[in-house]
Design a protein around this motif. Structure first.
Motif, PDB file in Angstrom:
ATOM      1  N   UNK A  99       1.045  -1.600  -0.186  1.00  0.00           N
ATOM      2  CA  UNK A  99      -0.071   0.016   0.236  1.00  0.00           C
ATOM      3  C   UNK A  99       0.808   1.041   0.015  1.00  0.00           C
ATOM      4  N   UNK A 100       1.849   1.182   0.445  1.00  0.00           N
ATOM      5  CA  UNK A 100       2.668   2.266   0.667  1.00  0.00           C
ATOM      6  C   UNK A 100       3.543   2.709  -0.913  1.00  0.00           C
ATOM      7  N   UNK A 101       4.287   1.315  -0.966  1.00  0.00           N
ATOM      8  CA  UNK A 101       4.521   1.111  -2.741  1.00  0.00           C
ATOM      9  C   UNK A 101       3.695   1.669  -3.767  1.00  0.00           C
ATOM     10  N   UNK A 102       2.593   1.804  -3.653  1.00  0.00           N
ATOM     11  CA  UNK A 102       1.505   2.097  -4.830  1.00  0.00           C
ATOM     12  C   UNK A 102       2.073   3.779  -3.804  1.00  0.00           C
ATOM     13  N   UNK A 103       1.448   4.574  -2.924  1.00  0.00           N
ATOM     14  CA  UNK A 103       1.879   6.019  -2.392  1.00  0.00           C
ATOM     15  C   UNK A 103       3.275   6.294  -2.990  1.00  0.00           C
ATOM     16  N   UNK A 159       3.824   9.231  -7.399  1.00  0.00           N
ATOM     17  CA  UNK A 159       4.768  10.422  -7.192  1.00  0.00           C
ATOM     18  C   UNK A 159       5.962  10.255  -7.554  1.00  0.00           C
ATOM     19  N   UNK A 160       5.775   8.754  -8.025  1.00  0.00           N
ATOM     20  CA  UNK A 160       7.399   8.890  -8.920  1.00  0.00           C
ATOM     21  C   UNK A 160       7.220   7.762 -10.478  1.00  0.00           C
ATOM     22  N   UNK A 161       6.414   8.361 -11.510  1.00  0.00           N
ATOM     23  CA  UNK A 161       6.314   7.341 -11.793  1.00  0.00           C
ATOM     24  C   UNK A 161       7.392   7.126 -12.783  1.00  0.00           C
ATOM     25  N   UNK A 162       8.475   8.047 -12.993  1.00  0.00           N
ATOM     26  CA  UNK A 162       9.933   7.833 -13.900  1.00  0.00           C
ATOM     27  C   UNK A 162      11.076   7.033 -13.556  1.00  0.00           C
ATOM     28  N   UNK A 189      -6.105   0.767  -6.792  1.00  0.00           N
ATOM     29  CA  UNK A 189      -5.673   0.636  -8.202  1.00  0.00           C
ATOM     30  C   UNK A 189      -4.430  -0.163  -8.322  1.00  0.00           C
ATOM     31  N   UNK A 190      -3.523  -0.574  -8.114  1.00  0.00           N
ATOM     32  CA  UNK A 190      -2.067  -0.877  -8.395  1.00  0.00           C
ATOM     33  C   UNK A 190      -2.020  -1.130 -10.035  1.00  0.00           C
ATOM     34  N   UNK A 191      -2.484  -1.597 -10.069  1.00  0.00           N
ATOM     35  CA  UNK A 191      -2.326  -2.421 -11.982  1.00  0.00           C
ATOM     36  C   UNK A 191      -2.644  -0.612 -12.785  1.00  0.00           C
ATOM     37  N   UNK A 192      -2.995   0.290 -12.427  1.00  0.00           N
ATOM     38  CA  UNK A 192      -2.638   1.515 -12.781  1.00  0.00           C
ATOM     39  C   UNK A 192      -1.562   2.171 -12.762  1.00  0.00           C
ATOM     40  N   UNK A 193      -0.700   2.178 -11.150  1.00  0.00           N
ATOM     41  CA  UNK A 193       0.372   2.258 -10.816  1.00  0.00           C
ATOM     42  C   UNK A 193       1.997   2.131 -11.449  1.00  0.00           C
ATOM     43  N   UNK A 194       1.131   0.751 -11.418  1.00  0.00           N
ATOM     44  CA  UNK A 194       2.819  -0.198 -12.446  1.00  0.00           C
ATOM     45  C   UNK A 194       2.675   0.515 -14.196  1.00  0.00           C
ATOM     46  N   UNK A 195       1.363   0.878 -14.207  1.00  0.00           N
ATOM     47  CA  UNK A 195       1.156   0.634 -15.595  1.00  0.00           C
ATOM     48  C   UNK A 195       1.762   2.351 -16.058  1.00  0.00           C
ATOM     49  N   UNK A 196       1.561   3.302 -15.117  1.00  0.00           N
ATOM     50  CA  UNK A 196       2.050   4.385 -15.338  1.00  0.00           C
ATOM     51  C   UNK A 196       3.730   4.686 -15.165  1.00  0.00           C
ATOM     52  N   UNK A 197       3.765   3.678 -14.813  1.00  0.00           N
ATOM     53  CA  UNK A 197       5.856   3.630 -14.769  1.00  0.00           C
ATOM     54  C   UNK A 197       6.113   3.361 -15.893  1.00  0.00           C
ATOM     55  N   UNK A 220       1.920  -7.586 -14.035  1.00  0.00           N
ATOM     56  CA  UNK A 220       1.492  -7.994 -15.644  1.00  0.00           C
ATOM     57  C   UNK A 220       2.024  -6.424 -16.530  1.00  0.00           C
ATOM     58  N   UNK A 221       1.398  -4.990 -16.243  1.00  0.00           N
ATOM     59  CA  UNK A 221       1.491  -4.163 -17.764  1.00  0.00           C
ATOM     60  C   UNK A 221       3.295  -4.201 -17.516  1.00  0.00           C
ATOM     61  N   UNK A 222       3.892  -3.886 -17.249  1.00  0.00           N
ATOM     62  CA  UNK A 222       5.531  -3.349 -17.082  1.00  0.00           C
ATOM     63  C   UNK A 222       6.011  -4.973 -17.732  1.00  0.00           C
TER      64      UNK A 222
END
Length: 421
Positions: free
Chosen positions: A278-282, A286-289, A319-327, A348-350
């Motif tokens: 959960x903290x990883x998601x936050x 803040x750091x999609x780069x 929404x963890x999937x969206x967080x990984x997809x943004x990276x 899976x998205x990455x």
């Protein structure tokens, strides 16, 4: 028989190896005197009766100036060492142009001798204990202390920017001296080091205002009950890499979240087991780069303080999937400590962009891993769990190559091994 003009005479050879000749122009303090104009006959001045003056530089001055500019492009340590053995002139030129110093054995040369020869170094790499020290085969307090090295470098290299240490004994005082001595210090990489605690990290974070890299890999860090994460500058930082997955103590997550938010250049982030998913998601929001990510604990928070547990409220709905997809730049993924298999699909998205995947801390079987690696078409480096349920690494490679799909998508593994091999 006349002498061959292409072969230097003995006198000129002696002059070219004279240690007392004038230094190159870039080492002279103050304004550089301009050379006098000369006519074709070498006579300076005008009018009859003026004295004849000649400018006679030492014979190899021009050659050494050219050599120094060429050696600046020579990056291989072995090639530079070979160049320094040609003659004394090349020896001096190579020493003046070396900006990176590699010490393969901290006892092979005295610190003062190294700093006296190489005077323009900005990056230093030092190795201490032999490799079998990783398997607890060395006696306690064997040596490989950083103290004499950092003392010599503090006097010789006030402009030092980078320090990489492997299997060295580092104390909090060493880190304090390092932070106080090098105003422009930017990178610290510690691999398999020990002897210091969070107090030393706090001093380093507070005083090195231009710090870009702080990488701690398989390093023992003592818990001094010091909130070292909060010691980074409150303004925007220069951080590009922050790796502390080996630190076995809680971190102030609120301070970490603020630090990541004000570090726009952050590319590499590896978290320890006390950071939940959960903290990883936050942090990822803040750091999609990010290009390199160590997930920490790939599970909900357990055994944490009440304040930290409140941060994880509502984890099930995130929404963890969206967080990984943004990276979209993520190419290296590691961590997965205390893994909960229900969360595996969120990565899976990455997978299609990954070149490195590290499951060495994950309790997962080869069959459970199959859906992940079937999507990793660019994978070059893969690490599996040591002594776990993963099975033989070559069986995994065979399974990977037997997956259904186009043959041209099958990658060429560079590494497929377990830790410690």
């Amino acid at each position: 028989m006349s002498e061959d003009p292409s072969i230097p005479s003995s006198s000129s050879s002696q002059m070219s190896e004279d240690d007392d000749r004038s230094p190159p122009l870039d080492l002279i303090d103050g304004p550089i005197p301009s050379s006098k104009s000369r006519n074709c006959s070498g006579v300076s001045g005008s009018g009859v009766g003026t004295s004849v003056e000649y400018t006679i530089p030492y014979p190899d001055q021009v050659l050494e100036n050219v050599l120094e500019n060429v050696l600046c492009f020579l990056t291989s340590r072995r090639d530079r060492s070979s160049a320094s053995l040609v003659c004394k002139s090349w020896y001096r030129a190579e020493a003046l142009t070396r900006s990176e110093l590699f010490i393969g054995n901290c006892y092979a040369v005295a610190p003062r001798r190294a700093t006296a020869r190489f005077t323009r170094v900005r990056a230093v790499t030092i190795k201490g204990k032999p490799r079998f020290a990783d398997f607890n085969l060395m006696p306690a307090n064997w040596g490989a202390h950083l103290a004499p090295w950092v003392s010599s470098m503090a006097k010789a290299y006030p402009w030092l920017e980078k320090l990489c240490l492997k299997r060295m004994s580092v104390t909090d005082d060493d880190l304090a001296l390092l932070a106080e001595s090098f105003a422009g210090f930017k990178e610290l990489v510690l691999v398999c080091c020990d002897g210091f605690g969070t107090s030393g990290l706090a001093v380093l974070a507070s005083k090195c205002r231009q710090l870009r890299v702080l990488d701690l890999t398989e390093t023992e860090v003592m818990d001094d009950d010091v909130d070292w994460i909060s010691c980074f500058p409150e303004s925007q930082t220069c951080l590009e890499s922050l790796m502390f997955d080996c630190v076995e103590c809680h971190v102030n997550f609120e301070a970490l979240e603020k630090l990541v938010a004000r570090s726009p250049s952050l590319k590499k982030l590896r978290l320890n087991r006390y950071v939940s998913i959960g903290q990883l998601y936050r942090l990822m929001v803040r750091a999609p780069q990010l290009t390199h990510l160590g997930t920490g604990s790939f599970n909900l928070a357990e055994g944490m303080a009440q304040g930290d547990q409140e941060l994880d409220q509502g984890d099930q709905e995130l929404d963890y999937v969206s967080a990984f997809a943004a990276c979209k730049s993520l190419v290296c993924l590691s961590g997965f400590r205390d893994i909960l298999l229900d969360y595996i699909p969120v990565i899976y998205p990455v997978c299609s962009n990954l070149t490195a995947l590290n499951f060495s801390y994950a309790n997962i079987t080869a069959e459970q891993l199959k859906p992940v690696i079937s999507q990793c078409h660019k994978l070059q480096s893969f690490w599996s769990e040591e002594g776990g349920e993963m099975g033989d690494n070559f069986d995994i490679l065979y399974m990977y190559r037997s997956l259904e799909g186009p043959r041209d998508d099958i990658p060429q593994f560079v590494d497929i091994l377990r830790p410690g091999i």
